[in-house]
Write an enzyme that holds these catalytic residues in place. Structure first.
Site, mmCIF file in Angstrom:
data_model
loop_
_atom_site.group_PDB
_atom_site.id
_atom_site.type_symbol
_atom_site.label_atom_id
_atom_site.label_comp_id
_atom_site.label_asym_id
_atom_site.label_seq_id
_atom_site.Cartn_x
_atom_site.Cartn_y
_atom_site.Cartn_z
ATOM 1 N N SER A 197 4.673 4.201 0.365
ATOM 2 C CA SER A 197 4.489 4.601 1.760
ATOM 3 C C SER A 197 5.273 3.639 2.639
ATOM 4 O O SER A 197 5.575 2.507 2.232
ATOM 5 C CB SER A 197 2.990 4.556 2.130
ATOM 6 N N TYR A 210 -5.541 -0.044 2.465
ATOM 7 C CA TYR A 210 -4.452 0.879 2.126
ATOM 8 C C TYR A 210 -3.101 0.155 2.158
ATOM 9 O O TYR A 210 -2.290 0.285 1.233
ATOM 10 C CB TYR A 210 -4.441 2.062 3.093
#
Length: 341
Positions: A197, A210
């Site tokens: 990501s 995350y």
């Protein structure tokens, strides 16, 4: 004297690498074939994982789909089989028309295998990997895609969810790679894809677990890539995929500054995967989507921290996750009320 010569050689190689990188922007490299190769995708039951499965199916790869949700995984497999049937029909039509110039992969070789696997559990990964080797064969393309998000501020996030995020988003890459890399090393052939990501390159507030998991997996991928180069295993390719926010519903509610949103909207999942496939099939080491992410990453590396904070605040990126977290919290409260908790 030797070190001086070596310095000039290394300098030339660095400059030549820039030339090749620029050439890739001007002349699109030819895509390699994955027809007949075993491609394993984790998190294949939905989102990007499902779209990766469909793209590899269109390119005649033999698919192994892993997901913790058996039903959604089977739904993906059904879509893949539909693509295979279309390919079979096209092959039959081509043969009838006498167009046999191109090699046609027999339909019997186009198969999809599904496995219910919790990649966050090491033993589950190793046992399922052993089943794949026995029932399908050795994996040539490994797409580590599975991911989760807790959606809680750090001090409100249960420890179990933090551990779960790290296990699925980061540790699972270690287990799957350890399971399938040895054979790749033996034959010097394979491709490992890490779906990370943009939050593995730069961070934002409210998603500490995350971001940590994605930063971790980016580090894992880069170290693995260097290890393969050091071992001179040039037949094993690696691709790091770092997309901006993708409109899969995973971060529903996430918002940047409304004046900026039209210029940096969430990515369409189809577009994200198609861009990633181009990178994978041309052996591109890394892809950030959109390309603006390269600039943001570079600026974060050279600017003072306070300058980065100012930039975040201008873009509305400093608290972009807060609406998403609020929605998750509200949904949790509603579920608890519904269940009488």
């Amino acid at each position: 004297m030797n070190i001086v010569i070596e310095f000039f050689v290394v300098t030339f190689k660095v400059l030549w690498a820039f030339v090749l990188a620029a050439a890739r922007w001007l002349v699109r490299p030819k895509e390699k074939s994955v027809a007949g190769q075993v491609c394993l995708i984790t998190g294949a039951g939905s989102g990007l994982g499902r779209l990766f499965a469909l793209e590899f199916a269109r390119r005649r790869a033999l698919l192994v789909l892993w997901d913790i949700n058996t039903q959604s995984n089977e739904e993906t497999a059904g879509m893949v089989r539909h693509i295979y049937r279309d390919l079979e029909a096209a092959d039959a039509a081509a043969l009838q028309a006498g167009n046999g110039e191109e090699e046609i992969l027999p339909h019997c070789n186009l198969q999809v295998f599904t496995y219910t696997c919790d990649v966050g559990k090491r033993e589950n990964v190793y046992l399922t990997a052993e089943r794949v080797r026995k029932e399908v064969g050795e994996v040539s393309v490994l797409v580590n895609n599975a991911g989760v998000v807790s959606g809680h501020h750090l001090l409100e996030c249960p420890d179990e969810l933090i551990e779960r995020t790290m296990m699925v988003n980061c540790h699972a890459h270690f287990w799957t790679t350890k399971a399938f890399l040895p054979t790749m090393l033996e034959i010097n052939h394979g491709h490992i894809v890490t779906v990370a990501s943009s939050l593995g390159l730069f961070s934002t507030a409210g998603v500490e677990d995350y971001c940590a998991s994605k930063f971790g997996v980016v580090g894992f991928h880069e170290s693995l890539s260097h290890e393969l180069k050091a071992a001179e295993k040039d037949g094993i390719k690696t691709t790091l995929v770092c997309p901006y926010l993708v409109d899969t519903g995973m971060f529903r509610g996430c918002r940047i500054r409304k004046e900026i949103e039209p210029f940096l909207p969430p990515l369409k999942p189809d577009y994200c995967v198609k861009q990633a496939m181009k990178a994978i099939l041309t052996d591109q080491p890394m892809i950030c989507t959109p390309r603006l992410m390269y600039i943001v990453t570079f600026m974060k590396s050279i600017l003072p921290f306070e300058a980065v904070v100012c930039m975040y605040r201008f873009l509305g990126a400093d608290k972009c996750m807060y609406p998403f977290i609020a929605q998750r919290k509200q949904a949790t409260n509603n579920n608890e009320a519904k269940n009488g908790i």
